[in-house]
Design an enzyme around this catalytic site. Structure first.
Site, PDB file in Angstrom:
ATOM      1  N   SER A   1      81.202  18.804  50.212  1.00  0.00           N
ATOM      2  CA  SER A   1      80.262  18.858  51.332  1.00  0.00           C
ATOM      3  C   SER A   1      79.649  17.490  51.527  1.00  0.00           C
ATOM      4  O   SER A   1      79.659  16.642  50.625  1.00  0.00           O
ATOM      5  CB  SER A   1      79.172  19.914  51.080  1.00  0.00           C
TER       6      SER A   1
ATOM      7  N   GLU B   1      76.201  15.399  53.274  1.00  0.00           N
ATOM      8  CA  GLU B   1      74.807  15.558  53.719  1.00  0.00           C
ATOM      9  C   GLU B   1      74.485  14.560  54.830  1.00  0.00           C
ATOM     10  O   GLU B   1      74.802  13.379  54.731  1.00  0.00           O
ATOM     11  CB  GLU B   1      73.870  15.347  52.533  1.00  0.00           C
TER      12      GLU B   1
ATOM     13  N   ASP C   1      58.958  17.884  49.551  1.00  0.00           N
ATOM     14  CA  ASP C   1      57.870  16.964  49.233  1.00  0.00           C
ATOM     15  C   ASP C   1      56.786  17.073  50.278  1.00  0.00           C
ATOM     16  O   ASP C   1      57.037  17.416  51.431  1.00  0.00           O
ATOM     17  CB  ASP C   1      58.378  15.517  49.191  1.00  0.00           C
TER      18      ASP C   1
ATOM     19  N   PHE D   1      65.081   4.220  46.786  1.00  0.00           N
ATOM     20  CA  PHE D   1      65.376   5.652  46.664  1.00  0.00           C
ATOM     21  C   PHE D   1      65.271   6.095  45.210  1.00  0.00           C
ATOM     22  O   PHE D   1      64.663   7.120  44.891  1.00  0.00           O
ATOM     23  CB  PHE D   1      66.817   5.941  47.137  1.00  0.00           C
TER      24      PHE D   1
ATOM     25  N   HIS E   1      79.061  16.865  46.358  1.00  0.00           N
ATOM     26  CA  HIS E   1      78.213  16.881  47.556  1.00  0.00           C
ATOM     27  C   HIS E   1      77.839  15.427  47.814  1.00  0.00           C
ATOM     28  O   HIS E   1      77.157  14.804  46.999  1.00  0.00           O
ATOM     29  CB  HIS E   1      76.957  17.727  47.311  1.00  0.00           C
TER      30      HIS E   1
END
Length: 279
Positions: free
Chosen positions: A9, A11, A102, A208, A258
């Site tokens: 998959s 994102e 978050d 990140f 993913h």
């Protein structure tokens, strides 16, 4: 190599402009060649991209792509979150990535529902069939007090009805493999799909990683730093690093990948080409 049962998959994040949408549509078309199980669309801190997430899922699905939303409960009412889930179900989605989420920057929220509560709500009140993915953290969630408590939180999500886990990205294969072993010993038996972050930009990835608690091994960080001003060299270095990571994970029995695409196709496609996935 890989096989039809090997999960794949990608994102996306919801675009904020018409140019961003055009780029995302090009990306989705290119990545569709890899025959993914689905594309997912992020939700933003505190549901900050709620309407754009819904619109992106709707628009991509109208183009024939299998697209599933991310969703977090945040501090909205039970009725509001139920209505949001129902609106996605009416689009025909067959899966959802369910997260605690978050708080937006500066928020003084008094209520933060956790992911297991949302999984439970969906399972008990809204859908028995929806495939629910939840987050897992091989290097521990930054808010967890210790690794055992982190596993306990994950077990709660699985017991509430999650079908599979998607991990935070990592660059140390042993961290993932050790985590899977600990999950198995803890009674967590659902698939744990590695989250894969291609390397696009030095400063962005360092930022990140500091925010989410993902470790960049020193040899990778130093290599990225050396090539940080040479886009092509950095990308080639990153493709080699991530290809080797994925090869190791696949050889050790990981159930799929993913890929955090950041709405880009060419680097993920090159990594997958190196892996020679047959789907």
């Amino acid at each position: 190599m890989g096989g039809a049962d090997f999960h794949l998959s990608f994102e996306f994040f919801p675009p904020s402009s018409s140019d961003g949408w055009k780029q995302l549509l090009r990306t989705a078309r290119r990545l569709q060649d890899e025959k993914p199980d689905f594309f997912s669309v992020t939700y933003g801190a505190g549901g900050s991209t709620k309407s754009r997430t819904f619109q992106t899922v709707k628009d991509l699905r109208s183009q024939g792509f299998n697209v599933n939303p991310h969703l977090s409960w945040g501090d909205v009412s039970r009725e509001e979150i139920s209505s949001t889930v129902q609106s996605f179900l009416e689009l025909g989605v067959d899966g959802m990535v369910v997260l605690r989420g978050d708080s937006p920057l500066g928020s003084m929220r008094s209520v933060m529902h956790n992911a297991s509560e949302l999984v439970q709500l969906i399972r008990n009140d809204l859908s028995k069939e929806l495939k629910i993915f939840v987050a897992a953290y091989p290097e521990m969630h930054p808010d967890a007090p210790n690794p055992s408590k982190d596993l306990h939180f994950l077990l709660e999500k699985v017991q509430a009805g999650a079908n599979a886990c998607i991990t935070q990205y990592f660059y140390n294969a042993d961290a993932y493999l050790n985590f899977v072993d600990r999950c198995t010993n803890f009674g967590i038996s659902v698939p744990i799909i590695p989250g894969i972050m291609p390397i696009y930009n030095y400063d962005q990835l360092v930022r990140f990683s500091q925010n989410c608690g993902a470790e960049i091994p020193r040899w990778i960080e130093r290599g990225m730093h050396e090539y940080r001003t040479d886009k092509n060299a950095l990308e080639e270095f990153g493709i080699d690093v991530v290809t080797q990571l994925c090869e190791r994970l696949r050889s050790e029995g990981a159930p799929g990948f993913h890929v955090y695409s950041l709405n880009r196709a060419l680097i993920p496609k090159r990594i997958l080409r190196n892996l020679d996935l047959q789907r």
